[in-house]
Design an enzyme around this catalytic site. Structure first.
Site, PDB file in Angstrom:
ATOM      1  N   ILE A  40      88.637 101.429  -5.205  1.00 33.24           N
ATOM      2  CA  ILE A  40      89.575 102.376  -4.591  1.00 33.24           C
ATOM      3  C   ILE A  40      90.557 101.655  -3.660  1.00 33.24           C
ATOM      4  O   ILE A  40      91.663 102.157  -3.425  1.00 33.24           O
ATOM      5  CB  ILE A  40      88.784 103.488  -3.847  1.00 33.24           C
ATOM      6  CG1 ILE A  40      89.631 104.737  -3.679  1.00 33.24           C
ATOM      7  CG2 ILE A  40      88.254 103.017  -2.508  1.00 33.24           C
ATOM      8  CD1 ILE A  40      88.816 105.969  -3.297  1.00 33.24           C
ATOM      9  N   ASN A  97      78.228  91.139  -2.769  1.00 30.03           N
ATOM     10  CA  ASN A  97      77.786  91.089  -1.382  1.00 30.03           C
ATOM     11  C   ASN A  97      76.348  91.576  -1.299  1.00 30.03           C
ATOM     12  O   ASN A  97      75.971  92.533  -1.971  1.00 30.03           O
ATOM     13  CB  ASN A  97      78.681  91.967  -0.508  1.00 30.03           C
ATOM     14  CG  ASN A  97      80.069  91.381  -0.334  1.00 30.03           C
ATOM     15  OD1 ASN A  97      80.199  90.180  -0.098  1.00 30.03           O
ATOM     16  ND2 ASN A  97      81.093  92.200  -0.467  1.00 30.03           N
ATOM     17  N   GLU A 105      79.007  97.081   1.948  1.00 32.97           N
ATOM     18  CA  GLU A 105      79.233  98.436   2.480  1.00 32.97           C
ATOM     19  C   GLU A 105      78.439  99.477   1.718  1.00 32.97           C
ATOM     20  O   GLU A 105      77.990 100.461   2.301  1.00 32.97           O
ATOM     21  CB  GLU A 105      80.710  98.818   2.333  1.00 32.97           C
ATOM     22  CG  GLU A 105      81.656  98.139   3.275  1.00 32.97           C
ATOM     23  CD  GLU A 105      83.105  98.482   2.927  1.00 32.97           C
ATOM     24  OE1 GLU A 105      83.348  99.495   2.247  1.00 32.97           O
ATOM     25  OE2 GLU A 105      83.980  97.710   3.340  1.00 32.97           O
ATOM     26  N   VAL A 106      78.371  99.312   0.410  1.00 35.36           N
ATOM     27  CA  VAL A 106      77.759 100.356  -0.416  1.00 35.36           C
ATOM     28  C   VAL A 106      76.398  99.857  -0.910  1.00 35.36           C
ATOM     29  O   VAL A 106      76.310  98.828  -1.597  1.00 35.36           O
ATOM     30  CB  VAL A 106      78.661 100.712  -1.621  1.00 35.36           C
ATOM     31  CG1 VAL A 106      78.004 101.782  -2.482  1.00 35.36           C
ATOM     32  CG2 VAL A 106      80.033 101.178  -1.142  1.00 35.36           C
ATOM     33  N   HIS A 110      76.379  96.018  -6.856  1.00 36.84           N
ATOM     34  CA  HIS A 110      77.615  95.989  -7.632  1.00 36.84           C
ATOM     35  C   HIS A 110      78.192  94.594  -7.628  1.00 36.84           C
ATOM     36  O   HIS A 110      77.991  93.825  -6.680  1.00 36.84           O
ATOM     37  CB  HIS A 110      78.647  96.979  -7.069  1.00 36.84           C
ATOM     38  CG  HIS A 110      78.888  96.848  -5.596  1.00 36.84           C
ATOM     39  ND1 HIS A 110      78.019  97.372  -4.658  1.00 36.84           N
ATOM     40  CD2 HIS A 110      79.879  96.259  -4.901  1.00 36.84           C
ATOM     41  CE1 HIS A 110      78.479  97.105  -3.447  1.00 36.84           C
ATOM     42  NE2 HIS A 110      79.595  96.418  -3.571  1.00 36.84           N
ATOM     43  N   HIS A 112      81.880  92.701  -7.865  1.00 37.55           N
ATOM     44  CA  HIS A 112      83.335  92.804  -7.846  1.00 37.55           C
ATOM     45  C   HIS A 112      83.888  91.828  -8.880  1.00 37.55           C
ATOM     46  O   HIS A 112      83.456  90.670  -8.934  1.00 37.55           O
ATOM     47  CB  HIS A 112      83.895  92.390  -6.480  1.00 37.55           C
ATOM     48  CG  HIS A 112      83.466  93.238  -5.327  1.00 37.55           C
ATOM     49  ND1 HIS A 112      84.299  94.154  -4.721  1.00 37.55           N
ATOM     50  CD2 HIS A 112      82.280  93.293  -4.651  1.00 37.55           C
ATOM     51  CE1 HIS A 112      83.660  94.733  -3.706  1.00 37.55           C
ATOM     52  NE2 HIS A 112      82.431  94.228  -3.643  1.00 37.55           N
TER      53      HIS A 112
HETATM   54  P1  5GP Z   1      80.978  96.013  -0.760  1.00 40.86           P
HETATM   55  O1  5GP Z   1      81.618  95.715   0.559  1.00 40.86           O
HETATM   56  O2  5GP Z   1      79.807  96.932  -0.617  1.00 40.86           O
HETATM   57  O3  5GP Z   1      80.657  94.768  -1.552  1.00 40.86           O
HETATM   58  O4  5GP Z   1      82.076  96.737  -1.634  1.00 40.86           O
HETATM   59  C1  5GP Z   1      82.195  98.113  -1.739  1.00 40.86           C
HETATM   60  C2  5GP Z   1      83.515  98.407  -2.431  1.00 40.86           C
HETATM   61  O5  5GP Z   1      83.499  99.754  -2.834  1.00 40.86           O
HETATM   62  C3  5GP Z   1      84.756  98.201  -1.546  1.00 40.86           C
HETATM   63  O6  5GP Z   1      85.611  97.234  -2.154  1.00 40.86           O
HETATM   64  C4  5GP Z   1      85.383  99.600  -1.506  1.00 40.86           C
HETATM   65  O7  5GP Z   1      86.811  99.569  -1.544  1.00 40.86           O
HETATM   66  C5  5GP Z   1      84.796 100.266  -2.730  1.00 40.86           C
HETATM   67  N1  5GP Z   1      84.659 101.706  -2.616  1.00 40.86           N
HETATM   68  C6  5GP Z   1      84.148 102.399  -1.568  1.00 40.86           C
HETATM   69  N2  5GP Z   1      84.148 103.722  -1.829  1.00 40.86           N
HETATM   70  C7  5GP Z   1      84.680 103.863  -3.065  1.00 40.86           C
HETATM   71  C8  5GP Z   1      84.944 105.001  -3.883  1.00 40.86           C
HETATM   72  O8  5GP Z   1      84.692 106.146  -3.533  1.00 40.86           O
HETATM   73  N3  5GP Z   1      85.484 104.758  -5.103  1.00 40.86           N
HETATM   74  C9  5GP Z   1      85.780 103.494  -5.537  1.00 40.86           C
HETATM   75  N4  5GP Z   1      86.309 103.375  -6.758  1.00 40.86           N
HETATM   76  N5  5GP Z   1      85.531 102.400  -4.793  1.00 40.86           N
HETATM   77  C10 5GP Z   1      85.001 102.587  -3.571  1.00 40.86           C
END
Ligand code: 5GP
Length: 126
Positions: A40, A97, A105-106, A110, A112
């Site tokens: 997003i 991550n 964050e999530v 996952h 990237h």
């Molecule tokens: P992390 O920091 O956990 O490795 O990456 C989480 C990613 O999820 C971030 O790059 C963030 O922009 C993406 N993200 C968070 N919420 C959403 C969402 O509702 N939809 C999509 N498509 N990506 C999201």
């Protein structure tokens, strides 16, 4: 089984909700093992997230707890997505991550997938 020392899977996390179809996503790929969709907040011309279908919090959880079929299916899906997006020839970067110091964050594992321009240093200087 949750990995010792890590929190249990939270089935209200945003990617769990995307998997259940409760929140929309810009899907690029789906099979029995994985779902891929555009981030997003893209940080490169191509920024796609590839997630396993199973409830794994992180790479630590996925690598320790997923079945061999899930692991193979997920890794093959990542490769297919990169190829289908035309990124093999120019090249791309994968990033996952894991935990607090990484900035995860999530809490649903996952990967990237970044591409579409020269990507620079692997880790920016602090
Ligand atoms: P992390 O920091 O956990 O490795 O990456 C989480 C990613 O999820 C971030 O790059 C963030 O922009 C993406 N993200 C968070 N919420 C959403 C969402 O509702 N939809 C999509 N498509 N990506 C999201």
């Amino acid at each position: 089984m949750p990995v010792s020392g890590l929190p249990p899977y939270d089935d209200q996390n945003i990617f769990a909700r995307i998997l259940r179809g409760e929140i929309p996503c810009k899907k690029v790929f789906e099979n029995a093992f994985a779902l891929a969709f555009h981030d997003i907040h893209p940080q490169a011309p191509v920024h796609v997230l590839v997630i396993p279908k199973g409830p794994y919090c992180s790479f630590a959880d996925f690598s320790a707890s997923a079945s061999e079929a899930e692991i193979a299916g997920f890794i093959r899906a990542v490769g297919s997505v990169a190829k289908d997006l035309g990124l093999e020839a120019p090249g791309y970067r994968l990033l996952a991550n894991m935990g607090e110091q990484s900035g995860q964050e999530v809490p649903h594992f996952h990967v990237h997938l970044f591409g579409g321009r020269p990507l620079g240093r692997m880790i920016p200087a602090a």
